[in-house]
Write a protein that holds these residues in place. Structure first.
Motif, PDB file in Angstrom:
ATOM      1  N   ARG A  75       0.840  -1.206   0.000  1.00 45.87           N
ATOM      2  CA  ARG A  75       0.000   0.000   0.000  1.00 45.87           C
ATOM      3  C   ARG A  75       0.874   1.254   0.000  1.00 45.87           C
ATOM      4  O   ARG A  75       0.610   2.204  -0.727  1.00 45.87           O
ATOM      5  N   ARG A  76       1.905   1.191   0.837  1.00 47.18           N
ATOM      6  CA  ARG A  76       2.793   2.351   0.915  1.00 47.18           C
ATOM      7  C   ARG A  76       3.496   2.590  -0.410  1.00 47.18           C
ATOM      8  O   ARG A  76       3.631   3.732  -0.846  1.00 47.18           O
ATOM      9  N   ALA A  78       2.392   1.865  -3.317  1.00 43.09           N
ATOM     10  CA  ALA A  78       1.413   2.459  -4.239  1.00 43.09           C
ATOM     11  C   ALA A  78       1.233   3.948  -3.960  1.00 43.09           C
ATOM     12  O   ALA A  78       1.191   4.772  -4.876  1.00 43.09           O
ATOM     13  N   GLN A  79       1.167   4.260  -2.689  1.00 44.51           N
ATOM     14  CA  GLN A  79       1.006   5.670  -2.317  1.00 44.51           C
ATOM     15  C   GLN A  79       2.219   6.496  -2.727  1.00 44.51           C
ATOM     16  O   GLN A  79       2.085   7.637  -3.197  1.00 44.51           O
ATOM     17  N   ASN A  80       3.400   5.872  -2.559  1.00 43.71           N
ATOM     18  CA  ASN A  80       4.613   6.571  -2.977  1.00 43.71           C
ATOM     19  C   ASN A  80       4.588   6.875  -4.455  1.00 43.71           C
ATOM     20  O   ASN A  80       4.904   7.983  -4.890  1.00 43.71           O
ATOM     21  N   ARG A  81       4.215   5.815  -5.196  1.00 45.13           N
ATOM     22  CA  ARG A  81       4.202   6.000  -6.657  1.00 45.13           C
ATOM     23  C   ARG A  81       3.238   7.111  -7.044  1.00 45.13           C
ATOM     24  O   ARG A  81       3.539   7.968  -7.859  1.00 45.13           O
ATOM     25  N   GLU A  82       2.079   7.052  -6.395  1.00 44.72           N
ATOM     26  CA  GLU A  82       1.061   8.062  -6.688  1.00 44.72           C
ATOM     27  C   GLU A  82       1.569   9.462  -6.348  1.00 44.72           C
ATOM     28  O   GLU A  82       1.426  10.395  -7.136  1.00 44.72           O
ATOM     29  N   ALA A  83       2.164   9.586  -5.169  1.00 45.10           N
ATOM     30  CA  ALA A  83       2.663  10.893  -4.727  1.00 45.10           C
ATOM     31  C   ALA A  83       3.755  11.394  -5.660  1.00 45.10           C
ATOM     32  O   ALA A  83       3.783  12.576  -6.034  1.00 45.10           O
ATOM     33  N   ARG A  85       4.163  10.529  -8.783  1.00 44.22           N
ATOM     34  CA  ARG A  85       3.552  10.887 -10.077  1.00 44.22           C
ATOM     35  C   ARG A  85       2.923  12.257 -10.021  1.00 44.22           C
ATOM     36  O   ARG A  85       3.100  13.096 -10.910  1.00 44.22           O
ATOM     37  N   LYS A  86       2.178  12.492  -8.935  1.00 41.66           N
ATOM     38  CA  LYS A  86       1.539  13.814  -8.799  1.00 41.66           C
ATOM     39  C   LYS A  86       2.573  14.923  -8.706  1.00 41.66           C
ATOM     40  O   LYS A  86       2.420  15.995  -9.287  1.00 41.66           O
ATOM     41  N   SER A  87       3.671  14.595  -8.010  1.00 45.90           N
ATOM     42  CA  SER A  87       4.734  15.587  -7.882  1.00 45.90           C
ATOM     43  C   SER A  87       5.341  15.916  -9.240  1.00 45.90           C
ATOM     44  O   SER A  87       5.594  17.078  -9.567  1.00 45.90           O
ATOM     45  N   ARG A  88       5.554  14.852 -10.043  1.00 49.77           N
ATOM     46  CA  ARG A  88       6.105  15.083 -11.377  1.00 49.77           C
ATOM     47  C   ARG A  88       5.164  15.918 -12.230  1.00 49.77           C
ATOM     48  O   ARG A  88       5.588  16.816 -12.957  1.00 49.77           O
TER      49      ARG A  88
END
Lengths: 355, 125
Positions: A75-76, A78-83, A85-88
């Motif tokens: 889960r973490r 996935a959250q990292n990837r999401e964060a 991606r949003k940051s990029r």
């Protein structure tokens, strides 16, 4: 607190129960040796704040830790990837914004420079010192700019009128009136330019009052008469032999007059440069400036003579041609300049490659 | 007021400076050659008019008034003759006054300059 019978459901149930605590709790190295490396740094700080509150709960879930971290880790991740991606995406949007702002800034700077060059006659900052009467200099050029804008509008209207009249095959008398109006309109322009030359001859010479494509063909403050003859003659065939001869003579004499004036201006440039450049090392230039001002006044003469040549050429053209031919000639001329102006607009608006 | 100093052909050098003298000198000089230009050596419009005639294959006779001791008076006389300033350049063809740059250019464009030059013997077919 739940006590599930099987291991898997129990771990999941406990996972659910401690969901919101475990998100903070996973940051503690002492409890989650496997997952400590993958927890994002920003969660770590919050974890420390919650440490004390979680500590009490930890002993009771210690035997489920081997199962929970896998889900939590996943889960973490996935959250990292999401964060990330949003940051990029945010970064990309920011950079794009910077790029377009940079372009806009460059455009505004260009507009400002252009307005400054034209508007210097309004602000009258540096140039007016030499003329003594700032008001006169400013108003002369700004008046010309306004009048010229109206002149162009009227010119476009006349072109349309000529085109309609020629297509409708109106009588020669009516065409004559239109031809006279066309000639008068150009005479008005030369009169306006004479006043502007008195206000500031450099303004006329620079061609800044014309569009960029027109400026490419600029010759001593305006169009080159022999060039226009070349443009027009092709549009008004057929000509009689006598007319051909007269047109050739007109073209030749116009070219000779243009060459003579060009050589005069070259001599003026040379003379001015020599005058300004004399005794550069002494730094004392008052005498040179006075001499240079006299020379620059001669430039006004050249612009006036060039306009005089333009007017004479147009008048002679009308004399050589029949009424209908002259009407087509003025239409051709007007349309030619109109297209050059349109070309300038297209050129200015063309899409440019971003850097 | 005109001062009679004799007919054109018998001009005598004199120290008198009467009003008519510079003008008469101008007229005399103008009649001596087919194309006569009165000029000032530093004037760029004068340079342009010289180049115009040379470009047509004409060889004009040029008098630089700034290099003539009586040049100043002649300039004033020319200004009165033309009724305008500047006095130079001024062109005479076949002894007759044509005018300043604008008149010369206008006559070239309307086709009257070349016949005038031919008539004066300054241009051949």
């Amino acid at each position: 607190m739940n006590s599930p019978s099987t291991e898997l459901p129990r771990s999941m149930a406990i996972y659910e129960q401690f969901h919101h605590i475990s998100r903070w709790g996973d940051g503690f190295d002492s409890n989650n040796t496997g997952s400590s490396a993958i927890v994002p740094a920003d969660v770590g700080l919050k974890n420390k704040a919650e440490y004390i509150s979680c500590e009490q709960v930890e002993p009771s879930i210690s035997d489920q830790e081997t199962n929970k971290p896998t889900d939590k880790i996943r889960r973490r991740l996935a959250q990292n990837r999401e964060a990330a991606r949003k940051s990029r995406l945010r970064k990309k949007a920011y950079v794009q914004q910077l790029e377009s702002s940079r372009l806009k800034l460059a455009q505004l700077e260009q507009e400002l420079e252009r307005a400054r060059q034209q508007g210097i006659y309004i602000s009258g900052a540096s140039d007016t010192g030499c003329f003594g009467l700032p008001g006169t200099v400013n108003s002369g050029i700004t008046a010309f700019e306004m009048e010229y804008a109206h002149w162009v509008e009227e010119q476009n209207r006349q072109i349309c009128e000529l085109r309609t009249a020629l297509q409708a095959h109106v009588s020669d008398i009516e065409l004559r009136i239109l031809v006279e109006s066309g000639l008068n309109h150009y005479c008005n322009l030369f009169r306006m330019k004479a006043d502007a030359a008195k206000a500031d001859v450099f303004y006329l010479i620079s061609g800044i009052w014309r569009t960029s494509a027109e400026r490419f063909f600029h010759w001593i403050g305006g169009f080159r008469p022999s060039e226009i003859l070349n443009v027009v003659v092709l549009q008004i065939e057929p000509l009689t032999d006598q007319q051909h001869l007269e047109v050739c003579n007109l073209r030749q004499s116009s070219q000779q007059a243009e060459d003579a004036l060009s050589q005069g201006v070259d001599k003026l440039q040379q003379s001015l440069a020599e005058g300004v450049a004399s005794d550069l090392c002494s730094g004392n230039y008052k005498a040179q400036m006075v001499d240079a001002i006299d020379k620059l006044e001669a430039l006004e003469n050249f612009v006036n003579q060039a306009d005089h040549l333009r007017q004479q050429t147009l008048q002679q053209m009308v004399r050589i041609l029949t009424t209908r031919q002259a009407a087509r000639g003025f239409l051709a001329m007007g349309e030619y300049f109109h297209r050059l102006r349109a070309l300038s607009s297209l050129w200015a608006a063309r899409p440019r490659e971003s850097g | 007021m005109q001062c009679q100093t004799g007919s054109r052909g018998s001009y005598v050098a004199t120290t008198r400076t009467t009003a008519g003298e510079p003008l008469e000198r101008i007229e005399r000089l103008a009649s001596e050659n087919a194309v006569v230009i009165f000029s000032v050596s530093s004037c760029c419009m004068c340079h342009a008019i010289k180049r115009l005639f040379c470009g047509m294959g004409v060889n004009p006779t040029v008098y630089e008034l700034d290099e003539d001791p009586r040049g100043k008076d002649m300039e004033k006389a020319l200004m009165r003759l033309l009724g305008a300033s500047p006095a130079v350049p001024v062109v005479f063809i076949g002894g007759k006054l044509v005018g300043a740059m604008d008149r010369v250019m206008a006559s070239h464009i309307n086709g009257t300059l070349v016949p005038l030059l031919k008539q004066a013997g300054a241009l051949w077919l």
